[in-house]
Design a protein around this motif. Sequence first.
Motif, PDB file in Angstrom:
ATOM      1  N   THR A  69     -47.241  52.116  54.994  1.00  0.00           N
ATOM      2  CA  THR A  69     -47.833  50.811  54.753  1.00  0.00           C
ATOM      3  C   THR A  69     -49.142  51.071  54.310  1.00  0.00           C
ATOM      4  O   THR A  69     -49.876  51.781  54.859  1.00  0.00           O
ATOM      5  CB  THR A  69     -47.493  49.837  55.957  1.00  0.00           C
ATOM      6  OG1 THR A  69     -46.398  49.355  56.148  1.00  0.00           O
ATOM      7  CG2 THR A  69     -48.508  48.688  55.759  1.00  0.00           C
ATOM      8  N   TYR A  70     -49.635  50.377  53.308  1.00  0.00           N
ATOM      9  CA  TYR A  70     -51.261  50.288  53.168  1.00  0.00           C
ATOM     10  C   TYR A  70     -51.774  48.832  53.580  1.00  0.00           C
ATOM     11  O   TYR A  70     -51.301  47.869  52.998  1.00  0.00           O
ATOM     12  CB  TYR A  70     -51.311  50.456  51.874  1.00  0.00           C
ATOM     13  CG  TYR A  70     -52.749  50.242  51.110  1.00  0.00           C
ATOM     14  CD1 TYR A  70     -54.020  50.502  52.181  1.00  0.00           C
ATOM     15  CD2 TYR A  70     -53.507  50.058  50.223  1.00  0.00           C
ATOM     16  CE1 TYR A  70     -55.201  50.280  52.224  1.00  0.00           C
ATOM     17  CE2 TYR A  70     -54.763  50.027  49.705  1.00  0.00           C
ATOM     18  CZ  TYR A  70     -55.610  49.990  50.677  1.00  0.00           C
ATOM     19  OH  TYR A  70     -56.728  50.001  50.391  1.00  0.00           O
ATOM     20  N   MET A  71     -52.553  49.036  54.578  1.00  0.00           N
ATOM     21  CA  MET A  71     -53.156  47.528  55.186  1.00  0.00           C
ATOM     22  C   MET A  71     -54.507  47.552  54.668  1.00  0.00           C
ATOM     23  O   MET A  71     -55.236  48.447  55.212  1.00  0.00           O
ATOM     24  CB  MET A  71     -52.968  47.552  56.598  1.00  0.00           C
ATOM     25  CG  MET A  71     -53.524  46.453  57.385  1.00  0.00           C
ATOM     26  SD  MET A  71     -53.288  46.280  59.086  1.00  0.00           S
ATOM     27  CE  MET A  71     -53.858  44.735  59.591  1.00  0.00           C
ATOM     28  N   MET A  72     -55.044  46.645  53.884  1.00  0.00           N
ATOM     29  CA  MET A  72     -56.430  46.816  53.049  1.00  0.00           C
ATOM     30  C   MET A  72     -57.533  46.295  54.270  1.00  0.00           C
ATOM     31  O   MET A  72     -58.789  46.713  53.964  1.00  0.00           O
ATOM     32  CB  MET A  72     -56.420  45.892  52.159  1.00  0.00           C
ATOM     33  CG  MET A  72     -55.467  46.206  50.984  1.00  0.00           C
ATOM     34  SD  MET A  72     -55.936  45.326  49.357  1.00  0.00           S
ATOM     35  CE  MET A  72     -54.753  46.110  48.381  1.00  0.00           C
ATOM     36  N   GLY A  73     -56.948  45.544  55.317  1.00  0.00           N
ATOM     37  CA  GLY A  73     -57.959  44.943  56.281  1.00  0.00           C
ATOM     38  C   GLY A  73     -58.560  43.707  56.251  1.00  0.00           C
ATOM     39  O   GLY A  73     -58.089  42.771  55.296  1.00  0.00           O
ATOM     40  N   ASN A  74     -59.847  43.630  56.782  1.00  0.00           N
ATOM     41  CA  ASN A  74     -60.400  42.318  56.721  1.00  0.00           C
ATOM     42  C   ASN A  74     -62.102  42.138  56.298  1.00  0.00           C
ATOM     43  O   ASN A  74     -62.416  43.299  56.373  1.00  0.00           O
ATOM     44  CB  ASN A  74     -60.383  41.407  58.068  1.00  0.00           C
ATOM     45  CG  ASN A  74     -58.917  41.401  58.337  1.00  0.00           C
ATOM     46  OD1 ASN A  74     -58.139  40.548  57.983  1.00  0.00           O
ATOM     47  ND2 ASN A  74     -58.492  42.121  59.476  1.00  0.00           N
TER      48      ASN A  74
END
Length: 420
Positions: free
Chosen positions: A337-342
């Motif tokens: 998974t690639y979670m781009m963040g906030n």
Amino acid sequence: MNDKVLSIILGGGQGSRLYPLTESRSKPAVPIAGKYRLVDIPISNCINSGLKRMFVLTQFNSASLNRHIKNTYHFSFFSSAFVDVLAAEQTPDNKGWFQGTADAVRQSMHHALRHDFEYVLILSGDQLYQIDFNEMLQAHIDTNAKISIATIPVTEKDATSFGILKTDDKNIITSFIEKPDASLLPDWTSPVSEEMKNQNKNHLASMGIYIFNRDLLVELMGDESTIDFGKEIIPQSIDKYKTLSYQFEGYWTDIGNIDSFFEANLGLTDDIPEFNLYDYKQRVYTNARLLPTSKISGTHLDKAVIAEGCIIHAAKIQRSVIGIRSRIGKETTVINTYMMGNDDYESLNQIANSKIEILAGIGDRCFIKNTILDKNVRIGDDVRINGGPHLENQETDQYVVKDGIVVIKKHAVIPKGFSL
């Protein structure tokens, strides 16, 4: 030599193949590797090569790109260095959008010609690579070329997806064909190194990286019937002007669609990734956010890349890239998974005093696999998202499925207990 070069980075078109990541941002502004943007790659390659005068051409959703470049690339007041975004603009002479790569440069030439330069380096804004442009520029000068094209040896299987060039033994390009049929490829081999031959990489693909002599580019831009470099200007120029192939044998990938974007990011989790973010001489620059260190509690990490400013209580993170300011809840599993963040943190006061039902990030007891989470998503507790070839291509207000990869849209809210 560096003060004789002006760099032009092409921001690309609407970026429809990277949708929904390009729904609200231009392609060069798409976040990669947890903390960077795509445009940071060509800009960093230029800076590392001592080339510090750059224009970035774009026309779609350029606000976040403008903001990123304004906040990131600051040079000395006593330097001539700059990175300027040029968005498509209506002028008395032109009332249309950019029609192609060459047309974008043509419409922006009046800005470029205000500067003193002898060579123009033209780059793509959606590629991942590390290259010293000085070597390419020196080869261009040494051979008295009018045009130079960076090329990369590829296999017969990959060659059908590229513009393929044919060279003589002095690396001068003699012919060009766009995405040739496999049956034609035996006639389109070129001299390559022994190492490339051993990998069956006997065909030279254009990387979409060009050097033009200033006078020639001005002359070519005078023909308004040509709108694209790869499809028109390069094929039409090879017979008329000395065109050099500069062979590059390092890592290079074109971030053309969701699949290539996904694999390029997850490839960063390999023990020895092909794209090296840890090279001091070829560092990648981006916005210096001054974030705190990441805090991880009770999590089994296996081939995980974690950006700064994260708060993670997950049970397991495997072959995943976790972007800035990410929050992941307890007993949650994240795989491939690639979670781009906030973009921001939610303060304790905001959480306590508001009616936020689902916090930014991933909640407790979730299972997330084969997924891209765009910026600022909220995933409730007990959510299960299992991407893969078993899923059909589809789109809703909250997510898109493309070739088995689930893309959760920017700012999407996934309710508690959701399953896909």
